[in-house]
Design a protein around this motif. Structure first.
Motif, PDB file in Angstrom:
ATOM      1  N   CYS A 182      38.170  84.378  50.247  1.00 30.76           N
ATOM      2  CA  CYS A 182      38.303  85.838  50.168  1.00 30.76           C
ATOM      3  C   CYS A 182      36.946  86.510  50.359  1.00 30.76           C
ATOM      4  CB  CYS A 182      38.917  86.214  48.815  1.00 30.76           C
ATOM      5  SG  CYS A 182      39.411  87.940  48.697  1.00 30.76           S
ATOM      6  N   ILE A 183      35.928  85.988  49.693  1.00 25.05           N
ATOM      7  CA  ILE A 183      34.589  86.564  49.806  1.00 25.05           C
ATOM      8  C   ILE A 183      34.038  86.390  51.225  1.00 25.05           C
ATOM      9  CG2 ILE A 183      32.193  86.288  49.050  1.00 25.05           C
ATOM     10  CD1 ILE A 183      33.327  85.774  46.226  1.00 25.05           C
ATOM     11  N   ASP A 184      34.277  85.223  51.814  1.00 23.78           N
ATOM     12  CA  ASP A 184      33.819  84.997  53.192  1.00 23.78           C
ATOM     13  C   ASP A 184      34.433  86.004  54.162  1.00 23.78           C
ATOM     14  OD1 ASP A 184      32.208  82.905  52.455  1.00 23.78           O
ATOM     15  OD2 ASP A 184      33.597  81.336  53.101  1.00 23.78           O
ATOM     16  N   SER A 185      35.679  86.388  53.905  1.00 23.57           N
ATOM     17  CA  SER A 185      36.354  87.330  54.810  1.00 23.57           C
ATOM     18  C   SER A 185      35.724  88.714  54.768  1.00 23.57           C
ATOM     19  CB  SER A 185      37.847  87.422  54.473  1.00 23.57           C
ATOM     20  OG  SER A 185      38.049  88.081  53.239  1.00 23.57           O
ATOM     21  N   LEU A 186      34.994  89.028  53.696  1.00 27.92           N
ATOM     22  CA  LEU A 186      34.312  90.325  53.618  1.00 27.92           C
ATOM     23  C   LEU A 186      33.239  90.448  54.695  1.00 27.92           C
ATOM     24  CD1 LEU A 186      33.716  90.636  49.747  1.00 27.92           C
ATOM     25  CD2 LEU A 186      35.341  91.958  51.110  1.00 27.92           C
ATOM     26  N   LYS A 187      32.673  89.310  55.101  1.00 26.95           N
ATOM     27  CA  LYS A 187      31.515  89.329  56.003  1.00 26.95           C
ATOM     28  C   LYS A 187      31.899  89.375  57.475  1.00 26.95           C
ATOM     29  CE  LYS A 187      29.991  85.560  53.996  1.00 26.95           C
ATOM     30  NZ  LYS A 187      29.179  84.383  53.621  1.00 26.95           N
ATOM     31  N   VAL A 188      33.156  89.083  57.789  1.00 24.53           N
ATOM     32  CA  VAL A 188      33.515  88.915  59.203  1.00 24.53           C
ATOM     33  C   VAL A 188      34.727  89.760  59.606  1.00 24.53           C
ATOM     34  CG1 VAL A 188      32.542  86.598  59.374  1.00 24.53           C
ATOM     35  CG2 VAL A 188      34.891  86.858  58.596  1.00 24.53           C
ATOM     36  N   ASN A 189      34.938  90.882  58.938  1.00 19.29           N
ATOM     37  CA  ASN A 189      36.177  91.626  59.225  1.00 19.29           C
ATOM     38  C   ASN A 189      36.117  92.433  60.510  1.00 19.29           C
ATOM     39  OD1 ASN A 189      35.515  94.614  58.502  1.00 19.29           O
ATOM     40  ND2 ASN A 189      34.681  93.454  56.790  1.00 19.29           N
ATOM     41  N   GLY A 190      34.923  92.838  60.967  1.00 23.92           N
ATOM     42  CA  GLY A 190      34.786  93.531  62.248  1.00 23.92           C
ATOM     43  C   GLY A 190      35.413  94.908  62.316  1.00 23.92           C
ATOM     44  N   LEU A 191      35.696  95.510  61.161  1.00 24.72           N
ATOM     45  CA  LEU A 191      36.322  96.829  61.130  1.00 24.72           C
ATOM     46  C   LEU A 191      35.279  97.900  60.866  1.00 24.72           C
ATOM     47  CD1 LEU A 191      39.431  95.885  58.946  1.00 24.72           C
ATOM     48  CD2 LEU A 191      39.347  96.097  61.439  1.00 24.72           C
ATOM     49  N   ASP A 192      35.693  99.162  61.037  1.00 28.28           N
ATOM     50  CA  ASP A 192      34.776 100.269  60.805  1.00 28.28           C
ATOM     51  C   ASP A 192      35.569 101.462  60.283  1.00 28.28           C
ATOM     52  OD1 ASP A 192      32.396 101.567  60.651  1.00 28.28           O
ATOM     53  OD2 ASP A 192      32.069 101.774  62.805  1.00 28.28           O
ATOM     54  N   GLY A 193      34.830 102.386  59.656  1.00 30.69           N
ATOM     55  CA  GLY A 193      35.445 103.632  59.215  1.00 30.69           C
ATOM     56  C   GLY A 193      36.545 103.451  58.181  1.00 30.69           C
ATOM     57  N   PHE A 194      37.626 104.215  58.336  1.00 30.91           N
ATOM     58  CA  PHE A 194      38.719 104.246  57.373  1.00 30.91           C
ATOM     59  C   PHE A 194      39.394 102.885  57.224  1.00 30.91           C
ATOM     60  CE2 PHE A 194      43.344 105.126  56.668  1.00 30.91           C
ATOM     61  CZ  PHE A 194      43.227 105.519  55.334  1.00 30.91           C
ATOM     62  N   THR A 195      39.590 102.178  58.353  1.00 32.05           N
ATOM     63  CA  THR A 195      40.252 100.873  58.274  1.00 32.05           C
ATOM     64  C   THR A 195      39.387  99.870  57.514  1.00 32.05           C
ATOM     65  OG1 THR A 195      39.383 100.351  60.473  1.00 32.05           O
ATOM     66  CG2 THR A 195      41.653 101.147  60.344  1.00 32.05           C
ATOM     67  N   ARG A 196      38.057  99.957  57.666  1.00 31.02           N
ATOM     68  CA  ARG A 196      37.162  99.074  56.917  1.00 31.02           C
ATOM     69  C   ARG A 196      37.260  99.377  55.420  1.00 31.02           C
ATOM     70  NH1 ARG A 196      32.799  95.772  56.703  1.00 31.02           N
ATOM     71  NH2 ARG A 196      31.212  96.242  55.157  1.00 31.02           N
ATOM     72  N   ARG A 197      37.299 100.651  55.092  1.00 35.88           N
ATOM     73  CA  ARG A 197      37.399 101.045  53.683  1.00 35.88           C
ATOM     74  C   ARG A 197      38.683 100.494  53.063  1.00 35.88           C
ATOM     75  NH1 ARG A 197      35.325 104.653  50.157  1.00 35.88           N
ATOM     76  NH2 ARG A 197      36.753 105.439  48.573  1.00 35.88           N
ATOM     77  N   LEU A 198      39.808 100.634  53.780  1.00 32.11           N
ATOM     78  CA  LEU A 198      41.074 100.094  53.281  1.00 32.11           C
ATOM     79  C   LEU A 198      40.993  98.584  53.104  1.00 32.11           C
ATOM     80  CD1 LEU A 198      43.772 102.047  55.347  1.00 32.11           C
ATOM     81  CD2 LEU A 198      43.294 102.269  52.904  1.00 32.11           C
ATOM     82  N   PHE A 199      40.373  97.924  54.085  1.00 28.81           N
ATOM     83  CA  PHE A 199      40.237  96.464  54.037  1.00 28.81           C
ATOM     84  C   PHE A 199      39.407  96.044  52.822  1.00 28.81           C
ATOM     85  CE2 PHE A 199      37.729  92.664  54.984  1.00 28.81           C
ATOM     86  CZ  PHE A 199      38.723  91.760  55.346  1.00 28.81           C
ATOM     87  N   LEU A 200      38.258  96.692  52.614  1.00 23.00           N
ATOM     88  CA  LEU A 200      37.384  96.333  51.502  1.00 23.00           C
ATOM     89  C   LEU A 200      38.047  96.587  50.159  1.00 23.00           C
ATOM     90  CD1 LEU A 200      33.912  97.639  52.766  1.00 23.00           C
ATOM     91  CD2 LEU A 200      34.702  95.271  52.660  1.00 23.00           C
ATOM     92  N   GLU A 201      38.807  97.663  50.077  1.00 23.51           N
ATOM     93  CA  GLU A 201      39.500  97.952  48.814  1.00 23.51           C
ATOM     94  C   GLU A 201      40.561  96.895  48.536  1.00 23.51           C
ATOM     95  OE1 GLU A 201      41.546 101.648  46.378  1.00 23.51           O
ATOM     96  OE2 GLU A 201      41.238 101.842  48.550  1.00 23.51           O
ATOM     97  N   GLY A 202      41.299  96.505  49.582  1.00 28.35           N
ATOM     98  CA  GLY A 202      42.309  95.464  49.411  1.00 28.35           C
ATOM     99  C   GLY A 202      41.687  94.136  49.011  1.00 28.35           C
ATOM    100  N   LYS A 203      40.581  93.770  49.647  1.00 26.60           N
ATOM    101  CA  LYS A 203      39.911  92.512  49.330  1.00 26.60           C
ATOM    102  C   LYS A 203      39.306  92.535  47.926  1.00 26.60           C
ATOM    103  CE  LYS A 203      40.759  89.852  52.725  1.00 26.60           C
ATOM    104  NZ  LYS A 203      41.484  88.577  52.513  1.00 26.60           N
ATOM    105  N   SER A 204      38.794  93.688  47.514  1.00 29.39           N
ATOM    106  CA  SER A 204      38.235  93.796  46.166  1.00 29.39           C
ATOM    107  C   SER A 204      39.322  93.597  45.114  1.00 29.39           C
ATOM    108  CB  SER A 204      37.561  95.162  45.985  1.00 29.39           C
ATOM    109  OG  SER A 204      36.462  95.299  46.864  1.00 29.39           O
TER     110      SER A 204
END
Length: 344
Positions: A182-204
């Motif tokens: 899960c932590i490794d996936s934080l480093k390689v998601n390749g997203l930006d902006g709103f979609t990155r924020r949603l991704f980081l919140e879900g992973k957290s």
């Protein structure tokens, strides 16, 4: 040692204070705040993002030319911190104590200071550090978790409900394979902006969920622990090496687990994760790989080969070999000799 004093929440203030201390600027991308470490101090970056209900994520990916201590000091109740080290080694200390706790690679801590005391993180010089920290504002986060805390471990329940920071809390563990992925996936998601924020919140949220499972597993006695830790991989590789070295008289699963310092459940899980096989299936695979290689060399007969892999029953050995290679060992040996004579 360089000392920096920063606020604890919101994370925008943490990054702003760090930028001021490093005499640099910070960037804001969809409320994710980041500073790049100036060259005179080191390399890398530190960034943080706040989500709803007092939940945030800090990431350190950096190396400093001189040792550095960051003091999270503010005259208020400090957030809960769930800290994960995936590269390097850092140290943690509560402001109200002098005891330093080391957080090595693949280890994590859950820390909560008392009242208005804060935390200190110490970074060594000339060492790459990859660190993630969930930052939880106690009273704000209460809205998120108050629906059903009764099913959470009693110690974590007390921690989340200690809104006025009456009790010091410290937990130190090795994080699981699930946490590592899960932590490794934080480093390689390749997203930006709103979609990155949603991704980081879900992973957290996912990290916190996995952490609760890991913590509850750690409260059990060792034979009953079932969750595979990242640090267990060393033991799994050692066990695989022992099997290869002792093909003629392989250890039982129980003895093998004891010899490498784990339990049978985690040993089986480790082999499934690493090799996609149970311990016994892995053992049979390396036995048959050895037998095939020896038959190709042609220096040993079938009885000697089966004896070398701890199988005294030749017919049983033949069945295993045929199941793996669709040919019995005798015919395989003849085929190798025939091919060899044709080549010469």
């Amino acid at each position: 040692m360089t000392e920096i004093f920063v606020k604890s929440l919101p994370l925008k203030d943490v990054i702003s204070n760090l930028a001021e201390a490093f005499d640099t600027v910070y960037f804001n991308r969809c409320q994710e705040y980041q500073i790049n470490i100036p060259e005179k101090y080191g390399t890398g970056f530190i960034r943080g993002i706040n989500f709803d209900n007092g939940f945030g994520l800090l990431e350190y990916s950096c190396s400093f030319k001189e040792s550095l201590s960051i003091h999270f000091s503010v005259n208020n109740i400090h957030p809960l911190k769930f800290i994960y080290c995936s590269e390097g080694t850092v140290k943690h200390r509560f402001e109200e104590t002098n005891k330093l706790q080391t957080i090595d690679q693949f280890q994590n801590v859950i820390v909560a200071s008392t009242s208005k005391n804060g935390h200190i993180l110490l970074f060594p010089r000339n060492q790459k550090i990859q660190l993630n920290s969930l930052e939880i504002s106690r009273k704000d986060f209460k809205k998120k978790i108050d629906c059903d805390l009764n099913h959470v471990n009693v110690n974590l329940r007390k921690l989340f409900r200690d809104l006025n920071a009456r009790s010091l809390f410290f937990y130190h563990g090795n994080y699981s394979i699930g946490m590592s992925n899960c932590i490794d996936s934080l480093k390689v998601n390749g997203l930006d902006g709103f979609t990155r924020r949603l991704f980081l919140e879900g992973k957290s949220n996912e990290i916190l969920s996995i952490q609760i499972e890991d913590f509850e597993d750690d409260q059990k006695e060792e034979p009953k622990r079932r969750i595979l830790r990242k640090a267990d991989m060393i033991q799994i590789q050692k066990a695989a090496s022992l099997l290869k070295q002792e093909l003629h008289a392989p250890l039982t699963i129980k003895d093998l687990a004891k010899k490498v310092g784990t339990n049978p459940t985690k040993l089986q899980e480790g082999f499934r994760f690493t090799f996609g096989l149970t311990v016994n299936n892995y053992l049979n695979k390396i036995r048959l790989d050895y037998a095939r290689d020896q038959l190709m060399l042609g220096e040993l007969n079938i009885s000697e080969i089966s004896g070398n892999i701890g199988i005294s029953n030749k017919s049983y050995f033949s069945r295993l070999f045929k199941a793996a290679y669709n040919i019995n060992p005798k015919d395989f040996s003849k085929k190798i000799k025939r091919n060899s004579s044709q080549q010469h």
